[in-house]
Write an enzyme that holds these catalytic residues in place. Sequence first.
Site, short mmCIF file in Angstrom:
data_model
loop_
_atom_site.label_atom_id
_atom_site.label_comp_id
_atom_site.label_asym_id
_atom_site.label_seq_id
_atom_site.Cartn_x
_atom_site.Cartn_y
_atom_site.Cartn_z
CG ASP A 100 36.92 35.08 47.34
OD1 ASP A 100 37.85 35.77 46.87
OD2 ASP A 100 36.09 35.61 47.42
CG ASP A 205 40.23 39.32 48.43
OD1 ASP A 205 38.96 39.74 48.31
OD2 ASP A 205 41.14 39.49 49.08
CD GLU A 262 37.23 43.17 45.96
OE1 GLU A 262 36.53 43.63 46.94
OE2 GLU A 262 38.39 42.61 46.27
CG HIS A 337 32.00 39.15 50.82
ND1 HIS A 337 32.08 39.10 49.30
CD2 HIS A 337 33.06 39.29 51.34
CE1 HIS A 337 33.41 39.31 49.18
NE2 HIS A 337 33.79 39.39 50.49
CG ASP A 338 33.37 42.92 50.93
OD1 ASP A 338 33.56 42.30 51.92
OD2 ASP A 338 34.19 43.02 49.92
C1 BGC Z 1 37.23 41.18 50.20
C2 BGC Z 1 36.68 41.39 51.65
C3 BGC Z 1 38.05 41.27 52.47
C4 BGC Z 1 39.08 41.75 51.69
C5 BGC Z 1 40.49 41.33 52.26
C6 BGC Z 1 38.18 42.14 49.65
O1 BGC Z 1 37.95 43.10 49.03
O2 BGC Z 1 35.83 41.05 49.40
O3 BGC Z 1 35.56 40.83 52.14
O4 BGC Z 1 38.03 41.62 53.72
O5 BGC Z 1 39.33 41.67 50.42
O6 BGC Z 1 40.54 40.25 51.89
#
Ligand code: BGC
Length: 565
Positions: A100, A205, A262, A337-338
């Site tokens: 990540d 991320d 993402e 995980h979110d």
């Molecule tokens: C991750 C989250 C994280 C955020 C800040 C995201 O989109 O998936 O888990 O809290 O980025 O890093």
Amino acid sequence: MFYKPTWWKEAVGYQIYLKSFKDSNNDGIGDLNGIREKLPYLKDLGITLIWICPFYKSPMDDNGYDVADFFDIDPSFGTLDDMKLLIKDAHKLGIRIIADFVMNHTSDEHAWFIESRKSKDNPYRDYYIWADGKIVDGVETPPTNWASFFGGSCWKKDILTNQYYMKIFSNKMPDLNYKNPKVRHEMMNVATFWLDLGIDGFRIDAVAHLGRKDELIDSTMDTLGKYKPDWRMFSNLPVIFDYLREFKENVFDKYDIVTIGEVGGGATPEEALRYSNLEAGSLNMVFNFDHCWSNNVWDLNKKEQVVVDLVNLKKNFRKWQYGLYGKAWTPIYWLNHDHPRLISQYGDPNNIYLSGSMLGSSLYFMWGTPFVYQGEEIGMTNYPFRTIDDFNDVQDKNNYYLNDIENSPNKDEYIYLMGIKSRDNARTIMSWDSSKYAGFSNVKPWFNILPNHKEYNVKKALEDEKSIYKHYREIFKLRANPKYKDTLIYGSYKQLLPRHKDVYAYVRIGNKKILTVSNFFNKDVNVSIRGYKVKKVLLSNYDNPNKALTNLTLRPYETITYLVE
Ligand code: BGC
């Protein structure tokens, strides 16, 4: 086949939330050696690619997404040597590993930020985004009224220099300033370091937020509250594509890797194509969230049930499968995980095997690279949160305290509704067996264990004749089967019965045709699908599945995948 075959198009991914996956040294926290121990388990499921959530040195404000040192492993997760061993053992089993890559921000405990905040002329000042506050009616306010994803303002005042730094996530996660070429250079070094260590790529991320509107102007969004959730101010802005191109040309292109960004909730397929189109995209694919919330959880009232809106879910599938096929590649996933747990979101906690296996076939025969989220393959459910102390997530806790829920008469309802949506649902301890600590550790784990781990766990899933795990394994065997690969990996997608409220049906078309039909609800449903003739049943979750597509009665949560002509 017009797609050029590559390993990551044919891969089956599995996402690991490291902290909750497996503790090898009995300190109550999951670690890299814990993953290494479980590689054979993943291999047996058919996994060929693992995405590990952040493992870098971190004060853990956001469980590792707040990075204090990009070049080292957090001691609670292991060492760099553990990582090298993990990569080596995984590669031996034919499993690749992606990291990540947290590009958007660092921890406030990162050496760059510690320097940056010291003075306005510090050489690291421009690594982050600093601005003066505004005086409105004689009162100082943040530079803009933009909200943070984690509650409150996206700015935090730092008294040392009397300026505000931007932080679209938590106060302890200052945003990096990508306009500064030095930041881009440093972050390219980070990427190179991990790729040289043997990592096979990145999930990037929050990639959608690397650029911000140049002018710090207030949002005019008409919402209640001081801070406006106007994500356009820092999402999917054109400048990001220039930054990513630089990363691609200087780093990504030099390795045989996969990159997945993402892009979150706001992006359209057109925007996704800018990131990942086959000709000129800088990333190989992007994760969007459109299909993740096709039920009523955001407007739920305590007395109501969560109800799946299948017509809307199918619309989102059409939007992305049709929108990207032939033009880009895509990941397919139910949750990360979110998000809340799949069984509690779209399945049925009282029918875990049937609903879980049905959801697996409904998604993973579609077009794209699957990403299973840890515990999904054994039907893990949401956690029954009762008080704020049951939560860990910085986002939930911020919102609870910023809104003074502690003193609200609706406290219980708030906790209940927050529990249904909470990111913490995905972060409970992996249920390996029925023992006291769920086979995760010999000591009390850092976080909640699901009460139903005694009935639903990996040991049981492997012993039971029918389990979600075994159903998923069959799906992935079919995807890898040379007879069906051309169809299931590279073939096109056609959705059938788009307006049917209970049934999801689609066909994949390559050198063969493979049709999957699923009943999403706990009742019998009758459908007729015309234009296809069944040659054979490839997979189903009941015994004796019906072999005719006309006047087909599907039992509760029944799913059948057919080879058709
Ligand atoms: C991750 C989250 C994280 C955020 C800040 C995201 O989109 O998936 O888990 O809290 O980025 O890093």
